[in-house]
Design a protein around this motif. Sequence first.
Motif, mmCIF file in Angstrom:
data_model
loop_
_atom_site.group_PDB
_atom_site.id
_atom_site.type_symbol
_atom_site.label_atom_id
_atom_site.label_comp_id
_atom_site.label_asym_id
_atom_site.label_seq_id
_atom_site.Cartn_x
_atom_site.Cartn_y
_atom_site.Cartn_z
ATOM 1 N N THR A 167 11.002 0.474 -12.648
ATOM 2 C CA THR A 167 10.315 -0.070 -11.480
ATOM 3 C C THR A 167 11.275 -1.040 -10.798
ATOM 4 O O THR A 167 11.825 -1.924 -11.448
ATOM 5 N N SER A 193 3.956 14.321 -13.703
ATOM 6 C CA SER A 193 3.052 15.024 -14.625
ATOM 7 C C SER A 193 3.249 16.531 -14.555
ATOM 8 O O SER A 193 3.309 17.211 -15.586
ATOM 9 N N GLU A 242 2.262 1.766 -3.455
ATOM 10 C CA GLU A 242 1.236 2.345 -4.324
ATOM 11 C C GLU A 242 1.055 3.841 -4.051
ATOM 12 O O GLU A 242 0.976 4.653 -4.976
ATOM 13 N N ALA A 243 1.027 4.216 -2.777
ATOM 14 C CA ALA A 243 0.861 5.633 -2.421
ATOM 15 C C ALA A 243 2.038 6.460 -2.915
ATOM 16 O O ALA A 243 1.855 7.550 -3.481
ATOM 17 N N ARG A 244 3.264 5.971 -2.732
ATOM 18 C CA ARG A 244 4.447 6.701 -3.206
ATOM 19 C C ARG A 244 4.450 6.796 -4.728
ATOM 20 O O ARG A 244 4.832 7.823 -5.282
ATOM 21 N N ASN A 245 4.049 5.725 -5.397
ATOM 22 C CA ASN A 245 3.988 5.767 -6.859
ATOM 23 C C ASN A 245 2.960 6.791 -7.328
ATOM 24 O O ASN A 245 3.202 7.500 -8.315
ATOM 25 N N ASN A 246 1.832 6.896 -6.632
ATOM 26 C CA ASN A 246 0.821 7.888 -6.994
ATOM 27 C C ASN A 246 1.366 9.307 -6.832
ATOM 28 O O ASN A 246 1.165 10.159 -7.703
ATOM 29 N N VAL A 247 2.070 9.558 -5.729
ATOM 30 C CA VAL A 247 2.674 10.882 -5.503
ATOM 31 C C VAL A 247 3.707 11.167 -6.600
ATOM 32 O O VAL A 247 3.729 12.248 -7.182
ATOM 33 N N GLN A 288 0.634 20.623 -6.153
ATOM 34 C CA GLN A 288 -0.105 19.371 -6.077
ATOM 35 C C GLN A 288 -0.443 18.985 -4.636
ATOM 36 O O GLN A 288 -0.962 17.900 -4.407
ATOM 37 N N THR A 299 3.861 9.921 -9.594
ATOM 38 C CA THR A 299 3.186 10.106 -10.882
ATOM 39 C C THR A 299 2.622 11.522 -10.999
ATOM 40 O O THR A 299 2.736 12.157 -12.049
ATOM 41 N N GLU A 300 2.047 12.029 -9.915
ATOM 42 C CA GLU A 300 1.537 13.404 -9.921
ATOM 43 C C GLU A 300 2.679 14.405 -10.083
ATOM 44 O O GLU A 300 2.565 15.375 -10.840
ATOM 45 N N ASP A 357 0.832 -1.213 0.000
ATOM 46 C CA ASP A 357 0.000 0.000 0.000
ATOM 47 C C ASP A 357 0.861 1.256 0.000
ATOM 48 O O ASP A 357 0.535 2.251 -0.654
#
Length: 132
Positions: free
Chosen positions: A98, A85, A74-79, A128, A81-82, A71
């Motif tokens: 990866t 971008s 996933e959270a670090r990858n989401n940050v 962000q 990714t933002e 989890d």
Amino acid sequence: PAEIKLFDAFGKFRSCLEEQGYAIEGDLLDRNNPAYQDPAYGEAVGTCAARTDIVNILSEVQATRANLTPDEVEARNNVFTELRSCLEAKGWTVETSTNEIGLLSPTVFQNADGVLDERDINRCLSEQNLDG
């Protein structure tokens, strides 16, 4: 996150080297780096590393990453990714790989001038709401 501390330390480290008339040359963790043929360069790297505590912060990042749950990955990858971008919208080149636990890591991370500009990173983190 520890990565934010690492970005900050990296910026201070780079500035310290520049103040001493040097730039980052090659992989500074590689003791066979040709830049270390110049003893003054090696001394400048050591001085700046000590001033910025970058070695300890890098170790902290590595230790933190080694103990992430799925989890948290996933959270670090989401940050990331933002952040990616936002930086790409500012003209950055960000390429990733990866690692063995599924964590995204930059392989190319630079602005249009080919450098890591902490100001852009800090702006994107703030824009962000990723800096808290």
